[in-house]
Design a protein around this motif. Structure first.
Motif, short mmCIF file in Angstrom:
data_model
loop_
_atom_site.label_atom_id
_atom_site.label_comp_id
_atom_site.label_asym_id
_atom_site.label_seq_id
_atom_site.Cartn_x
_atom_site.Cartn_y
_atom_site.Cartn_z
N GLU A 30 61.03 15.75 40.48
CA GLU A 30 60.60 14.44 39.96
C GLU A 30 61.71 13.41 40.20
N ASP A 31 61.30 12.14 40.24
CA ASP A 31 62.25 11.04 40.32
C ASP A 31 63.03 10.99 38.98
N PRO A 32 64.37 11.02 39.02
CA PRO A 32 65.15 10.98 37.75
C PRO A 32 64.74 9.82 36.84
N GLU A 33 64.27 8.72 37.44
CA GLU A 33 63.92 7.55 36.60
C GLU A 33 62.68 7.79 35.75
N LYS A 34 61.90 8.81 36.11
CA LYS A 34 60.77 9.15 35.22
C LYS A 34 61.33 9.47 33.82
N TYR A 35 62.50 10.14 33.80
CA TYR A 35 63.08 10.54 32.51
C TYR A 35 63.90 9.41 31.90
N LYS A 37 64.04 6.05 32.71
CA LYS A 37 63.35 4.78 32.45
C LYS A 37 61.99 5.02 31.79
N GLY A 38 61.22 5.98 32.31
CA GLY A 38 59.87 6.21 31.78
C GLY A 38 59.90 6.75 30.36
N LEU A 39 60.48 7.94 30.18
CA LEU A 39 60.56 8.52 28.83
C LEU A 39 61.72 7.92 28.04
N GLY A 208 49.43 16.20 25.36
CA GLY A 208 50.46 15.16 25.30
C GLY A 208 49.91 13.75 25.32
N LYS A 209 48.98 13.47 26.24
CA LYS A 209 48.46 12.09 26.35
C LYS A 209 47.74 11.69 25.07
N ARG A 210 46.96 12.64 24.55
CA ARG A 210 46.23 12.32 23.32
C ARG A 210 47.21 12.14 22.15
N SER A 211 48.28 12.93 22.14
CA SER A 211 49.24 12.84 21.03
C SER A 211 49.83 11.43 20.94
N VAL A 212 49.98 10.79 22.10
CA VAL A 212 50.51 9.42 22.12
C VAL A 212 49.51 8.47 21.44
N PHE A 243 61.85 4.12 14.17
CA PHE A 243 60.57 4.84 14.27
C PHE A 243 60.85 6.32 14.55
N HIS A 244 59.90 7.17 14.22
CA HIS A 244 59.96 8.55 14.71
C HIS A 244 60.04 8.48 16.24
N THR A 245 61.01 9.19 16.82
CA THR A 245 61.29 9.04 18.25
C THR A 245 61.16 10.38 18.99
N ARG A 252 58.71 2.51 22.46
CA ARG A 252 58.42 1.25 23.16
C ARG A 252 56.96 0.87 22.95
N LYS A 253 56.08 1.85 23.01
CA LYS A 253 54.65 1.55 22.81
C LYS A 253 54.37 1.18 21.35
N ALA A 254 54.96 1.95 20.43
CA ALA A 254 54.71 1.71 19.00
C ALA A 254 55.27 0.35 18.57
N GLY A 327 67.22 13.93 22.77
CA GLY A 327 65.82 14.33 22.83
C GLY A 327 65.18 14.33 21.45
N ASN A 328 64.11 15.10 21.32
CA ASN A 328 63.34 15.12 20.07
C ASN A 328 63.92 16.13 19.09
N TRP A 329 64.19 15.71 17.88
CA TRP A 329 64.64 16.65 16.84
C TRP A 329 63.54 16.81 15.79
N1 CAA Z 1 60.24 5.46 37.20
C1 CAA Z 1 60.00 4.84 36.01
N2 CAA Z 1 59.03 5.25 35.14
C2 CAA Z 1 58.29 6.33 35.49
C3 CAA Z 1 58.49 7.03 36.69
C4 CAA Z 1 59.51 6.55 37.57
N3 CAA Z 1 59.77 7.14 38.73
N4 CAA Z 1 57.62 8.05 36.75
C5 CAA Z 1 56.89 8.00 35.61
N5 CAA Z 1 57.30 6.96 34.84
C6 CAA Z 1 56.81 6.56 33.53
C7 CAA Z 1 55.31 6.61 33.39
O1 CAA Z 1 54.68 5.44 33.87
C8 CAA Z 1 55.16 6.80 31.89
O2 CAA Z 1 55.35 5.56 31.24
P1 CAA Z 1 54.14 4.85 30.44
O3 CAA Z 1 53.65 5.86 29.46
O4 CAA Z 1 54.79 3.68 29.81
O5 CAA Z 1 53.14 4.54 31.48
C9 CAA Z 1 56.36 7.66 31.52
O6 CAA Z 1 57.27 7.53 32.61
C10 CAA Z 1 56.05 9.14 31.38
O7 CAA Z 1 55.38 9.56 32.54
P2 CAA Z 1 54.09 10.47 32.44
O8 CAA Z 1 53.14 9.89 31.43
O9 CAA Z 1 53.60 10.76 33.80
O10 CAA Z 1 54.78 11.78 31.83
P3 CAA Z 1 54.14 13.18 31.52
O11 CAA Z 1 52.66 13.13 31.53
O12 CAA Z 1 54.81 14.18 32.37
O13 CAA Z 1 54.65 13.41 30.03
C11 CAA Z 1 54.03 13.24 27.74
C12 CAA Z 1 54.48 12.48 28.98
C13 CAA Z 1 52.60 13.74 27.94
C14 CAA Z 1 54.10 12.33 26.53
C15 CAA Z 1 54.96 14.49 27.54
O14 CAA Z 1 56.29 14.09 27.47
C16 CAA Z 1 54.62 15.32 26.33
O15 CAA Z 1 53.64 16.08 26.30
N6 CAA Z 1 55.46 15.25 25.27
C17 CAA Z 1 55.29 16.05 24.07
C18 CAA Z 1 54.32 15.40 23.11
C19 CAA Z 1 54.89 14.12 22.52
O16 CAA Z 1 56.10 13.95 22.39
N7 CAA Z 1 54.00 13.21 22.10
C20 CAA Z 1 54.42 11.98 21.45
C21 CAA Z 1 53.50 11.60 20.31
S1 CAA Z 1 53.33 13.00 19.19
C22 CAA Z 1 54.77 12.96 18.24
O17 CAA Z 1 55.47 11.99 18.20
C23 CAA Z 1 55.13 14.20 17.45
C24 CAA Z 1 56.24 14.89 18.13
O18 CAA Z 1 57.41 14.66 17.82
C25 CAA Z 1 55.94 15.86 19.18
#
Ligand code: CAA
Length: 440
Positions: A30-35, A37-39, A208-212, A243-245, A252-254, A327-329
């Motif tokens: 994966e592109d490091p920026e996914k983690y 910048k994205g996450l 994961g997507k639904r959890s968001v 916020f819970h992180t 950022r979304k919340a 990360g998440n605690w």
């Molecule tokens: N450069 C910059 N950004 C990038 C990128 C790149 N190259 N590639 C991807 N991104 C961005 C995406 O656009 C996305 O951002 P947006 O949501 O703003 O669009 C972000 O990086 C993440 O990318 P994906 O959505 O593709 O990531 P993923 O599908 O692999 O994983 C997740 C995301 C589903 C939330 C996953 O991390 C997951 O399942 N996490 C565990 C569940 C979780 O934490 N849920 C949160 C709510 S529930 C909760 O809060 C309780 C708890 O503690 C668990």
């Protein structure tokens, strides 16, 4: 009425580190920026082979009690909040008390002990229990010890793997607290949801997507409910909003959603509505899809406004700096966010006494809770005493092979024996079930 709240906190991180852009991203292709910048994450904290929820919780509590000059007799209850428990009968707090009794004079025979479970919100629920116990006058002058401790690990290959973490936060809840007074007003958003579960399993099953989406929906409800008891919230009312992180990208979304709710600038709202042709309210649209599209457009515009960006930079971003490195605690996460904000204030010479925080907790399953806190006079000394930077710096940086081994060690289904990567330094260690929590 005497103030009741958090008198002191301590943070204890797992002793290992997983570098997300440097080590995780290349293995995942994966592109490091996914983690980054994205996450919004640079690294995860991980438990060494001799660490678990008991040792991390006991180490945080030990540091807190020692620093505050406390003995067991000063503590009237110990509550552990966790979603990583290993015992369905005996609460983790009894294991923690057993550790602490090895090093302090006296014992905790008089103390009420328990374990709280509602995913990540359980840490805040334990604070509430302690607050209520003191307010009810049942504490006999004693304080409560609340420990939020988790090894937030996901199955290998799960999307959540990038958001793992491990650590504990210990908090002392007392009358006349040094750090923050808790408000009596709270708002809730709660519903039966199945996006994140651990039914008799170690690693969660996650949509994961639904959890968001569930996080955002419950948070919206909690904010409205909070306003119904505390009155309208204005964005200027709060110095920081921790916020819970689960990962900073979630916050950022919340935060955007919260901002839309708390902006009281009707000119700005009208200008944005003009740009999308009408106010983004469900009744203004023929179909739900049209409404959703318009709302997305509105939020995208709002995100770009100077007003929002300034508010985010001042009120939200400072709450995320520790989380980015750990990360998440789970249960500890919102309490790490509070510490992060106050640490930012200290480092920037900001006087926080009398300032308010809007604290937004969340647990999957699902429930959000919002309350406010007022920062107390002794906050600077309490935050100055944290050694979190040193702890983060001292973590052992795992290679990918190390990570695979350590993940297996913490998978209770596997019988693996891995050497320690770090040497424990005056801390409780897990050394097999017979010698739980021995101090090395
Ligand atoms: N450069 C910059 N950004 C990038 C990128 C790149 N190259 N590639 C991807 N991104 C961005 C995406 O656009 C996305 O951002 P947006 O949501 O703003 O669009 C972000 O990086 C993440 O990318 P994906 O959505 O593709 O990531 P993923 O599908 O692999 O994983 C997740 C995301 C589903 C939330 C996953 O991390 C997951 O399942 N996490 C565990 C569940 C979780 O934490 N849920 C949160 C709510 S529930 C909760 O809060 C309780 C708890 O503690 C668990």
């Amino acid at each position: 009425m005497t103030a009741v709240g958090i008198d002191a906190i301590e943070i204890w991180t797992g002793n290992l580190k997983l570098d997300l852009p440097g080590t995780f991203a290349p293995e995942k292709g994966e592109d490091p920026e996914k983690y980054t910048k994205g996450l919004g994450l640079n690294a995860s904290s991980f438990p060494d082979s001799y660490e678990d929820i008991v040792t991390m919780g006991a180490n945080a509590a030990h540091r807190l009690m020692e620093r505050k000059g406390l003995e067991p007799d000063d503590i009237g209850r110990i509550d552990v909040a966790t979603e990583s428990a290993f015992d369905n009968s005996k609460p983790v707090s009894t294991y923690v008390a057993g550790c602490l009794e090895q090093v302090f004079e006296g014992d905790f025979h008089h103390a009420n002990k328990g374990e709280r479970k509602f995913a990540c919100i359980a840490g805040t629920q334990s604070l509430d229990d302690a607050y209520n116990w003191i307010r009810a006058g049942r504490n006999r002058g004693r304080s409560a010890l609340v420990i939020a401790t988790d090894t937030a690990l996901y199955a290998r290959g799960d999307a959540g793997e990038a958001t793992q973490g491990a650590g504990a936060v210990a908090m002392l809840i007392s009358e006349d607290p040094n750090l923050v007074e808790l408000s009596a007003e709270q708002g809730y958003g709660s519903a039966d949801e199945t996006d994140f579960l651990k039914p008799n399993q170690q690693f969660p099953s996650v949509d994961g997507k639904r959890s968001v989406q569930v996080y955002l929906a419950r948070m919206r409800e909690a904010l409205k409910d909070y306003e119904s008891v505390a009155g309208d919230v204005h964005e200027a009312d709060f110095a920081y909003a921790p916020f819970h992180t689960p990962f900073p990208g979630m916050v950022r979304k919340a935060a955007l959603l919260a901002y839309r709710h708390v902006i009281r600038d009707t000119t700005l709202e009208d200008d944005l509505a003009d740009e999308i042709g009408r106010q983004p309210r469900p009744e203004a649209f023929d179909t739900d899809d049209d409404y959703r599209d318009a709302l997305r457009e509105y939020m995208d515009l709002l995100k770009e406004t100077e007003a929002y960006q300034e508010w985010y930079a001042e009120t939200i971003d400072p709450t995320l700096s520790i989380s980015r490195e750990v990360g998440n605690w789970y249960t500890g996460s919102v309490h790490v966010a509070r510490a992060s904000a106050l640490k930012h204030a200290l480092e920037n010479g900001r006087d926080m006494t009398g300032e308010s925080l809007l604290v937004a907790s969340y647990g999957s399953g699902a429930q959000a809770e919002i309350h406010s806190e007022v920062v107390q006079e002794g906050w600077e000394d309490e935050i100055e005493a944290l050694n979190v930077d040193e702890q983060l710096e001292d973590r052992y940086d795992m290679s990918w092979d190390d990570y695979e081994e350590v993940h297996d060690v913490h998978n209770h289904d596997m019988d693996v024996d891995v050497e320690e990567f770090t040497a424990p330094e005056s801390e409780f260690v897990f050394d097999g079930w017979g010698r739980m929590g021995e101090r090395k």
